[in-house]
Design a protein around this motif. Structure first.
Motif: not given
Length: 235
Positions: A174-179, A182-191
């Motif tokens: 579960s901690s690996e899935e959460k990690s 967390d990486i996905i949450d911080k991803i940003t894209f140029k529009y």
């Protein structure tokens, strides 16, 4: 005694050189990765990279792997001397035509894409994961061909399909899935405003299903297979 020696070698060989988190830009995606936890390979840093030697992988192999599999990042986390506990994260990027950004489509169409991915990968379920303005189809499944578990997030931005996936031989904790989340949450894209128009086209599923990256066999499996072979030969 042999176990102690192995643990010492492990501690020497599998400590990343850098200890600071860094932001990596891959086309229009920016992703934060902790260099103190991951060995991080991109198309821009693999030439003469001494870390590849630790995995006994050549530049030629990694360069060919990334270009033929549409991979822009291959990151490895070694949690313990047990090879089955190794995590490997990929960012795959494929060009898609005549498709707008995923979040511009209706919930119905995104769910149709999720159902198609669930069927393609023989997954038990999927969900739509949202972060700020971005939307991902999130699917977890077991790739029986590669014998790895996969936790994958998929989205479309500016004419490209982005697959961010983690694979592991053992089940994810579960901690690996959460990690990973967390990486996905911080991803940003140029529009690119060209792809920001709200649209309901009815072609999302058929246009994107072939552009999804999945079932990647990379450094993790190479290490594991080599370890199994060496044990077999020593018996």
């Amino acid at each position: 005694m042999k176990k102690i020696i192995y643990l010492i070698l492990f501690s020497i060989l599998f400590i990343p050189f850098s200890v600071f988190a860094e932001t990596y830009t891959l086309k229009d995606l920016s992703i934060d990765m902790d260099d103190s936890s991951w060995f991080i390979f991109t198309r821009d840093n693999i030439k003469d990279n001494p870390m590849l030697e630790q995995f006994e992988v050549t530049y030629e192999y990694m360069n060919n792997f990334m270009n033929t599999k549409d991979i822009y990042m291959d990151a490895v986390k070694v949690n313990s001397p047990d090879k089955s506990d190794i995590l490997e994260l990929f960012v795959g990027i494929k060009k898609v035509d005549d498709i707008n950004n995923l979040h511009t489509y209706s919930t119905k169409e995104i769910n149709e894409l999720g159902e198609a991915l669930k069927e393609r990968f023989n997954a038990d379920n999927y969900d739509i994961y949202s972060t700020d303005k971005y939307k991902y189809v999130h699917v977890k499944y077991y790739d029986s061909t590669a014998s790895v578990n996969i936790d994958e997030y998929y989205t479309v931005m500016n004419g490209y399909g982005y697959s961010i996936l983690v694979q592991k031989i053992n089940d994810f904790t579960s901690s690996e899935e959460k990690s990973t989340q967390d990486i996905i949450d911080k991803i940003t894209f140029k529009y690119n405003e060209e792809y920001e128009k709200s649209i309901t086209s009815g072609v999302l599923k058929s246009a994107l299903i072939g552009a999804v990256i999945g079932g990647i066999v990379g450094v993790l499996v190479l290490i594991f297979n080599r370890n199994k072979k060496s044990k077999t030969q020593s018996v």
